[in-house]
Design a protein around this motif. Structure first.
Motif, PDB file in Angstrom:
ATOM      1  N   UNK A   1       6.273 -11.037   8.998  1.00 15.11           N
ATOM      2  CA  UNK A   1       5.012 -10.336   9.263  1.00 15.11           C
ATOM      3  C   UNK A   1       5.183  -8.838   9.053  1.00 15.11           C
ATOM      4  N   UNK A   2       6.235  -8.269   9.644  1.00 15.66           N
ATOM      5  CA  UNK A   2       6.485  -6.840   9.477  1.00 15.66           C
ATOM      6  C   UNK A   2       6.867  -6.532   8.034  1.00 15.66           C
ATOM      7  N   UNK A   3       7.649  -7.414   7.414  1.00 14.87           N
ATOM      8  CA  UNK A   3       8.078  -7.185   6.027  1.00 14.87           C
ATOM      9  C   UNK A   3       6.878  -7.054   5.093  1.00 14.87           C
ATOM     10  N   UNK A   4       5.883  -7.926   5.257  1.00 14.32           N
ATOM     11  CA  UNK A   4       4.689  -7.862   4.402  1.00 14.32           C
ATOM     12  C   UNK A   4       3.958  -6.539   4.597  1.00 14.32           C
ATOM     13  N   UNK A   5       3.851  -6.083   5.841  1.00 10.73           N
ATOM     14  CA  UNK A   5       3.156  -4.822   6.096  1.00 10.73           C
ATOM     15  C   UNK A   5       3.913  -3.640   5.494  1.00 10.73           C
ATOM     16  N   UNK A   6       5.228  -3.665   5.570  1.00 10.28           N
ATOM     17  CA  UNK A   6       6.026  -2.577   5.009  1.00 10.28           C
ATOM     18  C   UNK A   6       5.867  -2.524   3.493  1.00 10.28           C
ATOM     19  N   UNK A   7       5.883  -3.684   2.848  1.00  9.00           N
ATOM     20  CA  UNK A   7       5.687  -3.717   1.401  1.00  9.00           C
ATOM     21  C   UNK A   7       4.294  -3.205   1.028  1.00  9.00           C
ATOM     22  N   UNK A   8       3.296  -3.606   1.790  1.00  7.74           N
ATOM     23  CA  UNK A   8       1.926  -3.167   1.503  1.00  7.74           C
ATOM     24  C   UNK A   8       1.809  -1.654   1.646  1.00  7.74           C
ATOM     25  N   UNK A   9       2.440  -1.094   2.669  1.00  9.55           N
ATOM     26  CA  UNK A   9       2.372   0.351   2.880  1.00  9.55           C
ATOM     27  C   UNK A   9       3.174   1.113   1.824  1.00  9.55           C
ATOM     28  N   UNK A  10       4.309   0.551   1.427  1.00  5.41           N
ATOM     29  CA  UNK A  10       5.120   1.212   0.398  1.00  5.41           C
ATOM     30  C   UNK A  10       4.375   1.300  -0.919  1.00  5.41           C
TER      31      UNK A  10
ATOM     32  N   UNK B   1       5.760  -0.742  -8.759  1.00  3.12           N
ATOM     33  CA  UNK B   1       5.509  -1.409  -7.489  1.00  3.12           C
ATOM     34  C   UNK B   1       6.811  -1.808  -6.802  1.00  3.12           C
ATOM     35  N   UNK B   2       6.865  -1.607  -5.478  1.00  3.23           N
ATOM     36  CA  UNK B   2       8.009  -2.088  -4.703  1.00  3.23           C
ATOM     37  C   UNK B   2       7.856  -3.581  -4.476  1.00  3.23           C
ATOM     38  N   UNK B   3       8.910  -4.331  -4.806  1.00  2.56           N
ATOM     39  CA  UNK B   3       8.850  -5.782  -4.648  1.00  2.56           C
ATOM     40  C   UNK B   3       9.878  -6.311  -3.650  1.00  2.56           C
ATOM     41  N   UNK B   4      10.673  -5.432  -3.068  1.00  2.61           N
ATOM     42  CA  UNK B   4      11.669  -5.848  -2.084  1.00  2.61           C
ATOM     43  C   UNK B   4      11.676  -4.874  -0.922  1.00  2.61           C
ATOM     44  N   UNK B   5      12.139  -5.355   0.231  1.00 10.98           N
ATOM     45  CA  UNK B   5      12.226  -4.490   1.409  1.00 10.98           C
ATOM     46  C   UNK B   5      13.205  -3.354   1.156  1.00 10.98           C
ATOM     47  N   UNK B   6      14.296  -3.641   0.449  1.00  8.78           N
ATOM     48  CA  UNK B   6      15.290  -2.598   0.155  1.00  8.78           C
ATOM     49  C   UNK B   6      14.661  -1.469  -0.657  1.00  8.78           C
ATOM     50  N   UNK B   7      13.862  -1.847  -1.664  1.00  6.95           N
ATOM     51  CA  UNK B   7      13.208  -0.840  -2.502  1.00  6.95           C
ATOM     52  C   UNK B   7      12.175  -0.056  -1.689  1.00  6.95           C
ATOM     53  N   UNK B   8      11.406  -0.782  -0.857  1.00  2.00           N
ATOM     54  CA  UNK B   8      10.417  -0.119  -0.009  1.00  2.00           C
ATOM     55  C   UNK B   8      11.093   0.843   0.958  1.00  2.00           C
TER      56      UNK B   8
END
Length: 274
Positions: free
Chosen positions: A46-55, A65-72
């Protein structure tokens, strides 16, 4: 009503994900790495999706586009990432009571947090911890809304203005105010004592331990946020209205010069509420 009874009436205590608890506990850990944080975030979808959306939002979007949590995480940076994770976790822990403006509540909380961060920077304090204290300063209000909805509905009617007035009205009706409830929730969440104290003493900062200046910072931020709301933002009228002994030592000219950009940038948090 006893404070313990309020918590007993809750069907379940609001909880925050372990990833957020870990981040809070790491506030004073200088060895915390961005990679380690990203790995923890990836464990909570849930948090991961929000972080990607914000990034990938307009504020942070890069050339691709950021496609991974590491990139975000690399794009957002540690401080922003930590703030967004905490904001997502805390806002996700609560549901709205009927007739209560939850989105408006959180937008106010984020504004207090932003002002707290500016004040902390100005005074050489930990800005991230101050932001967290500001964001959580009125979480006790949400438990009152959930635990005693009948009384909360009466408290929601226009009457006493400002945070201090509301807390005083709650003490009159319930025997305790939202700072007491919030501090107890912070204790049960095992948040650092300095955050518990910032919540507990926000309306009486002079009674806080001398070693913790955060209650006064939160009190200043709440006052400033209330004036901003009354005067349509960081206007000249708002600046002139801030004549209070509580703000002694604060460089208001410097603060108001920085406010517009900060308040605009922090609109990214609105995406957490949509």
């Amino acid at each position: 009503m006893e404070l313990e009874k309020l918590f007993a009436q809750l069907h379940s205590l609001p909880s925050i994900p372990k990833v957020a608890q870990d981040l809070i506990q790491q506030f004073d850990n200088p060895s915390t790495s961005l990679d380690a944080v990203a790995r923890n975030i990836a464990l909570d979808p849930v948090i991961a999706v929000k972080i990607l959306r914000l990034a990938n939002s307009a504020r942070f979007r890069g050339s691709r586009e950021s496609t991974s949590i590491e990139d975000a995480a690399m794009r957002l940076g540690f401080n922003t990432l930590r703030t967004l994770v905490l904001a997502s976790a805390v806002t996700g822990a609560f549901t709205a009571a009927p007739g209560f403006d939850l989105k408006g509540f959180w937008l106010h909380s984020f504004q207090v947090a932003s002002v707290s961060r500016l004040l902390a920077k100005q005074q050489g304090m930990d800005a991230d911890t101050a932001f967290t204290c500001g964001m959580m300063h009125n979480i006790g209000e949400l438990l009152i809304q959930t635990g005693v909805p009948e009384l909360a509905a009466k408290l929601n009617t226009p009457g006493a203005r400002g945070a201090a007035g509301r807390a005083a009205n709650e003490i009159l009706q319930l025997g305790f105010g939202f700072p007491d409830v919030g501090a107890e929730l912070a204790r049960r969440w095992q948040l650092p004592v300095i955050i518990q104290q910032a919540i507990a003493f926000q309306n009486n900062p002079m009674q806080a331990p001398e070693t913790n200046p955060l209650p006064k910072t939160v009190a200043q931020a709440v006052l400033i946020s209330e004036v901003l709301g009354a005067h349509g933002g960081a206007t000249d009228e708002a600046r002139e209205a801030l004549d209070s002994p509580l703000l002694e030592g604060v460089d208001l000219d410097k603060l108001f010069a920085a406010l517009p950009a900060v308040l605009e940038a922090d609109k990214a948090f609105e995406q957490l509420l949509s």
